[in-house]
Motif scaffolding. Structure first.
Motif, mmCIF file in Angstrom:
data_model
loop_
_atom_site.group_PDB
_atom_site.id
_atom_site.type_symbol
_atom_site.label_atom_id
_atom_site.label_comp_id
_atom_site.label_asym_id
_atom_site.label_seq_id
_atom_site.Cartn_x
_atom_site.Cartn_y
_atom_site.Cartn_z
ATOM 1 N N PRO A 82 1.053 -0.929 -0.093
ATOM 2 C CA PRO A 82 0.359 -0.235 -0.064
ATOM 3 C C PRO A 82 1.080 1.205 -0.427
ATOM 4 C CG PRO A 82 0.183 -1.229 2.090
ATOM 5 C CD PRO A 82 0.526 -2.357 1.223
ATOM 6 N N ASP A 83 2.205 1.043 0.812
ATOM 7 C CA ASP A 83 2.806 2.322 0.659
ATOM 8 C C ASP A 83 3.635 3.112 -0.574
ATOM 9 O OD1 ASP A 83 4.038 0.163 0.700
ATOM 10 O OD2 ASP A 83 5.712 0.559 1.729
ATOM 11 N N SER A 84 3.874 2.046 -1.365
ATOM 12 C CA SER A 84 4.362 2.031 -2.549
ATOM 13 C C SER A 84 2.891 2.755 -3.515
ATOM 14 C CB SER A 84 4.683 1.279 -2.742
ATOM 15 O OG SER A 84 6.185 0.512 -2.611
ATOM 16 N N ALA A 85 1.971 1.781 -3.484
ATOM 17 C CA ALA A 85 1.166 2.010 -4.648
ATOM 18 C C ALA A 85 0.566 3.736 -4.003
ATOM 19 C CB ALA A 85 -0.221 1.337 -3.976
ATOM 20 N N LEU A 86 0.456 4.271 -2.672
ATOM 21 C CA LEU A 86 0.206 5.317 -2.327
ATOM 22 C C LEU A 86 0.753 6.113 -3.362
ATOM 23 C CD1 LEU A 86 -1.789 7.161 -0.521
ATOM 24 C CD2 LEU A 86 -0.596 7.330 0.869
ATOM 25 N N ALA A 87 2.341 6.136 -3.340
ATOM 26 C CA ALA A 87 3.259 7.336 -3.509
ATOM 27 C C ALA A 87 2.838 7.364 -5.142
ATOM 28 C CB ALA A 87 4.743 6.709 -3.046
ATOM 29 N N VAL A 88 2.604 6.195 -6.100
ATOM 30 C CA VAL A 88 1.872 6.508 -7.200
ATOM 31 C C VAL A 88 0.870 6.698 -7.202
ATOM 32 C CG1 VAL A 88 1.709 5.014 -9.673
ATOM 33 C CG2 VAL A 88 3.245 3.912 -7.495
ATOM 34 N N MET A 89 -0.178 6.561 -6.691
ATOM 35 C CA MET A 89 -1.616 7.479 -6.816
ATOM 36 C C MET A 89 -1.453 8.952 -6.706
ATOM 37 S SD MET A 89 -3.679 5.206 -7.750
ATOM 38 C CE MET A 89 -5.464 6.036 -6.929
ATOM 39 N N MET A 90 -0.266 8.706 -4.933
ATOM 40 C CA MET A 90 -0.780 10.846 -5.418
ATOM 41 C C MET A 90 -0.033 11.279 -6.471
ATOM 42 S SD MET A 90 -1.955 11.278 -2.467
ATOM 43 C CE MET A 90 -1.993 12.625 -1.863
ATOM 44 N N GLU A 91 1.656 11.279 -6.712
ATOM 45 C CA GLU A 91 2.358 11.138 -7.547
ATOM 46 C C GLU A 91 0.827 11.385 -9.371
ATOM 47 O OE1 GLU A 91 6.508 10.246 -10.758
ATOM 48 O OE2 GLU A 91 5.248 9.109 -9.528
ATOM 49 N N PHE A 92 -0.172 10.812 -9.324
ATOM 50 C CA PHE A 92 -0.124 11.108 -10.502
ATOM 51 C C PHE A 92 -2.005 12.078 -10.258
ATOM 52 C CE2 PHE A 92 -4.312 9.374 -12.274
ATOM 53 C CZ PHE A 92 -4.386 9.468 -13.300
ATOM 54 N N ALA A 93 -1.823 11.970 -9.142
ATOM 55 C CA ALA A 93 -3.178 12.690 -9.385
ATOM 56 C C ALA A 93 -2.838 14.505 -9.063
ATOM 57 C CB ALA A 93 -3.500 12.508 -7.517
ATOM 58 N N ALA A 94 -1.429 14.666 -8.538
ATOM 59 C CA ALA A 94 -1.060 15.956 -8.970
ATOM 60 C C ALA A 94 -0.587 16.077 -9.972
ATOM 61 C CB ALA A 94 0.676 15.794 -8.538
ATOM 62 N N SER A 95 -0.511 14.760 -11.735
ATOM 63 C CA SER A 95 -0.096 14.780 -12.814
ATOM 64 C C SER A 95 -0.766 16.216 -13.469
ATOM 65 C CB SER A 95 0.538 13.722 -13.382
ATOM 66 O OG SER A 95 -0.075 13.140 -13.535
ATOM 67 N N PRO A 96 -1.154 16.245 -15.005
ATOM 68 C CA PRO A 96 -1.710 17.152 -16.084
ATOM 69 C C PRO A 96 -2.875 15.656 -16.477
ATOM 70 C CG PRO A 96 0.547 17.493 -15.751
ATOM 71 C CD PRO A 96 0.579 16.473 -14.983
ATOM 72 N N GLU A 97 -1.880 14.911 -16.498
ATOM 73 C CA GLU A 97 -2.884 12.918 -16.730
ATOM 74 C C GLU A 97 -4.070 13.272 -15.734
ATOM 75 O OE1 GLU A 97 -0.306 13.258 -16.386
ATOM 76 O OE2 GLU A 97 1.245 12.907 -17.832
ATOM 77 N N ALA A 98 -3.570 13.641 -15.034
ATOM 78 C CA ALA A 98 -5.154 13.703 -13.757
ATOM 79 C C ALA A 98 -6.664 14.576 -14.320
ATOM 80 C CB ALA A 98 -4.539 13.392 -12.157
ATOM 81 N N ASP A 99 -5.903 15.483 -14.966
ATOM 82 C CA ASP A 99 -7.228 16.460 -15.078
ATOM 83 C C ASP A 99 -8.186 15.726 -16.429
ATOM 84 O OD1 ASP A 99 -6.096 17.855 -13.592
ATOM 85 O OD2 ASP A 99 -4.863 18.918 -15.045
ATOM 86 N N SER A 100 -7.209 14.905 -17.342
ATOM 87 C CA SER A 100 -8.617 14.102 -18.766
ATOM 88 C C SER A 100 -9.321 12.671 -18.087
ATOM 89 C CB SER A 100 -7.230 13.572 -19.610
ATOM 90 O OG SER A 100 -6.141 12.334 -18.711
ATOM 91 N N LEU A 101 -9.296 13.141 -16.958
ATOM 92 C CA LEU A 101 -9.428 11.720 -15.966
ATOM 93 C C LEU A 101 -11.298 12.027 -16.312
ATOM 94 C CD1 LEU A 101 -7.878 10.517 -12.833
ATOM 95 C CD2 LEU A 101 -7.693 9.398 -14.928
ATOM 96 N N ASP A 102 -11.921 11.120 -16.625
ATOM 97 C CA ASP A 102 -13.607 11.095 -17.000
ATOM 98 C C ASP A 102 -14.318 11.534 -15.287
ATOM 99 O OD1 ASP A 102 -13.881 8.679 -15.865
ATOM 100 O OD2 ASP A 102 -14.806 7.323 -17.985
ATOM 101 N N VAL A 103 -15.386 10.979 -15.391
ATOM 102 C CA VAL A 103 -15.875 11.868 -13.956
ATOM 103 C C VAL A 103 -15.726 9.928 -13.077
ATOM 104 C CG1 VAL A 103 -18.421 11.468 -12.638
ATOM 105 C CG2 VAL A 103 -17.586 13.011 -14.682
ATOM 106 N N PHE A 104 -16.113 8.923 -13.696
ATOM 107 C CA PHE A 104 -16.227 7.531 -12.687
ATOM 108 C C PHE A 104 -14.534 7.842 -12.333
ATOM 109 C CE2 PHE A 104 -15.068 3.279 -12.859
ATOM 110 C CZ PHE A 104 -15.930 2.634 -11.619
ATOM 111 N N GLU A 105 -13.715 8.075 -13.328
ATOM 112 C CA GLU A 105 -12.691 7.437 -12.485
ATOM 113 C C GLU A 105 -12.297 7.689 -12.181
ATOM 114 O OE1 GLU A 105 -10.877 7.468 -17.334
ATOM 115 O OE2 GLU A 105 -10.414 5.483 -17.351
#
Length: 548
Positions: free
Chosen positions: A5-28
């Motif tokens: 979970p610690d590694s998964a959290l680091a990846v998810m937090m890094e992704f959530a702060a990236s520009p790619e996260a803005d392209s997510l649809d409502v569900f994602e």
């Protein structure tokens, strides 16, 4: 995510702060927030995306996705609990359970250790475990025990961790100890130790500490419990766990009136422990100890702390009441759902029974119909065979009678030849004429002698009449209807004439005088109004009746 979970959290937090996260649809986007909240929980971090998780809960409720909606409510409950909103947290946990039990009925019987179905049992075990912890901290032992037992059921299918089942047994041990059910507490303690994979963990140290406390309560003394607790305190890897062991040691010293030793341990708990409830408890004991020593200043100091940090009893009671009401509503909901499922199962069983009975009735009706058809066919075959046998018997009887008549006629011709021969040899003419005149009578007399052994009795005459009716369409009935003046005897003679027999033949078969038969013949011709032979007249009558 499940294993790191610690590694998964680091990846998810890094992704959530990236520009790619803005392209997510409502569900994602909503699902991403639920995963982040879950990973924060797994890493013991406070929920930092509270607003986003609240939105995610409403979104997943709107799309009615069972597992995702339940997870969103679960993580929402974690956030409420971190902010000490205990009632709200309890409501969210119970909502998550109701969603799961609605979308996945009988999950505890459908899932097996070899087929857990998308970690549903693990999620149920975690949710019931969180509820048990919540009730335990509010000193609501009864609902806590119910929840921990439910957690045990799902842990047996899919453990929350290698020692998840053992941990749940240890939590049950604490609940039974708090309500002074020591036998149940010892049973749960033994089960927990039996299922524990290793001893280098907090669960084992908790169990040894519990065992020491139970032993102390049963024996009210002895150094062994305190020594075990001190050993567990030394092995504690964190200051917080060590202070928890100190608090238990201090309680034992206090109960055995060893106030000096109790004072040392309670002081360390009060000064260093972060848990507010445990700190208030330590302050209360310290106040009592200093009062017993006459140190009013120190006793007042701890009393003031108690007053300043006391939780309103009314507020606490209200909170417990709200929690109890929520839990009772959930239990009632479960009972209603179980009753509805039982009724549905009963209806399904009844419908299946109706179908089975209908099929059996249809099969029985079909078999009965086939059996009736078979019997009808057998009866028809038997009737046909009987009729054929009667026809064959009649044919043989007629052939036999015809053969006897032929033999009789042959003998009669031979007799006539002899008589003619004698007449040709000089017999007077008058005598020859007499012979010619009495030839029919003489033939009848000769036939009577020849057919004496074959004469028709009453039974044979009746059988002959029945045969005529059977083979010639109720011959005698129709004849009697057409000519009412005919007697029963006339009808019997008509049956014989129908066979083509002559007066002489009938005289022989009926054993009647030839003149009697001839007189009958003339009578019948008069009735029928015809001079043709009776056999011709009667066969014509049969033919006319058939055509009509």
């Amino acid at each position: 995510m499940w294993h790191q979970p610690d590694s998964a959290l680091a990846v998810m937090m890094e992704f959530a702060a990236s520009p790619e996260a803005d392209s997510l649809d409502v569900f994602e986007g909503h699902y991403c927030q639920v995963l982040i909240a879950e990973l924060l929980y797994k890493n013991d971090y406070a929920q930092s995306n509270r607003t986003e998780v609240l939105k995610a809960v409403g979104y997943f409720d709107s799309i009615d996705d069972g597992f995702l909606a339940a997870r969103a409510h679960y993580m929402n409950g974690v956030g409420f609990y971190e902010r000490d909103s205990v009632v709200a947290a309890c409501g969210e946990y119970l909502k998550a359970l109701e969603i799961m039990e609605t979308h996945f009925p009988n999950v505890e019987t459908v899932c097996t250790p070899s087929l857990p179905i998308a970690h549903l049992p693990r999620f149920m075990a975690l949710t019931y475990g969180r509820l048990g912890d919540l009730f335990s901290k509010q000193y609501m032992q009864e609902p806590a025990i119910i929840c921990y037992k439910k957690a045990l059921i799902f842990n047996s299918i899919e453990p929350t961790s290698p020692n998840g089942t053992a941990k749940t047994w240890s939590l049950l041990t604490k609940q039974y100890y708090k309500i002074n059910q020591l036998d149940s507490a010892k049973y749960c303690l033994d089960e927990s130790l039996r299922l524990l994979y290793d001893t280098n963990n907090m669960i084992y140290r908790d169990l040894i500490s519990l065992s020491a406390v139970v032993y102390f309560d049963e024996n009210r003394g002895g150094e062994e419990p305190v020594n075990d607790l001190k050993r567990m305190a030394v092995q504690s890897p964190t200051e917080d766990e060590k202070l928890t062991r100190y608090n238990t040691i201090a309680n034992i010293y206090y109960l055995t009136n060893q106030y000096d030793s109790a004072l040392v341990y309670f002081t360390q708990v009060f000064e260093n422990k972060g848990d507010a409830a445990m700190k208030r408890s330590a302050a209360r004991f310290l106040r009592d100890i200093y009062q017993s020593r006459g140190d009013t200043l120190m006793a007042t100091q701890y009393a003031v702390y108690q007053v300043e940090n006391a939780v309103s009893q009314a507020e606490s009671n209200a909170q417990v009441s709200q929690l109890n009401e929520l839990f009772q509503q959930h239990l009632q909901w479960e009972q209603e759902r179980a009753e509805a499922e039982r009724q549905q199962a009963a209806r399904q069983r009844r419908n299946r029974m109706i179908v089975v009975v209908s099929v059996l009735v249809a099969v029985a009706a079909l078999l009965a119909w086939l059996l009736i058809r078979r019997r009808i066919k057998q009866q028809r075959d038997m009737a046909s065979q009987q009729m054929e046998a009667e026809r064959e018997a009649h044919r043989l009887e007629k052939a036999s009678m015809s053969g006897r008549l032929k033999r009789s006629n042959q003998e009669l011709r031979e007799l006539k030849d002899q008589m003619r021969q004698q007449a040709g040899n000089g017999a007077p003419k008058q005598e020859a004429q007499a012979v010619s005149f009495n030839e029919g009578q003489f033939k009848a007399q000769m036939d009577c002698k020849l057919y004496q052994d074959y004469a028709l009795g009453k039974e044979q005459v009746m059988a002959l009449r029945e045969a005529a009716d059977r083979h010639f369409g109720q011959f005698t009935s129709r004849l009697a209807k057409a000519y009412p003046e005919l007697t029963r005897g006339d009808l019997d003679y008509c049956c014989l004439y129908l066979l083509g027999l002559s007066d002489a033949d009938i005289s022989a078969l009926m054993q009647r005088a030839y003149n009697t038969v001839s007189e009958r013949s003339r009578k019948l011709k008069g009735v029928f109004g015809s001079e043709e032979p009776l056999s011709v007249t009667l066969r014509g009558f049969v033919g006319e009746s058939a055509s009509n």
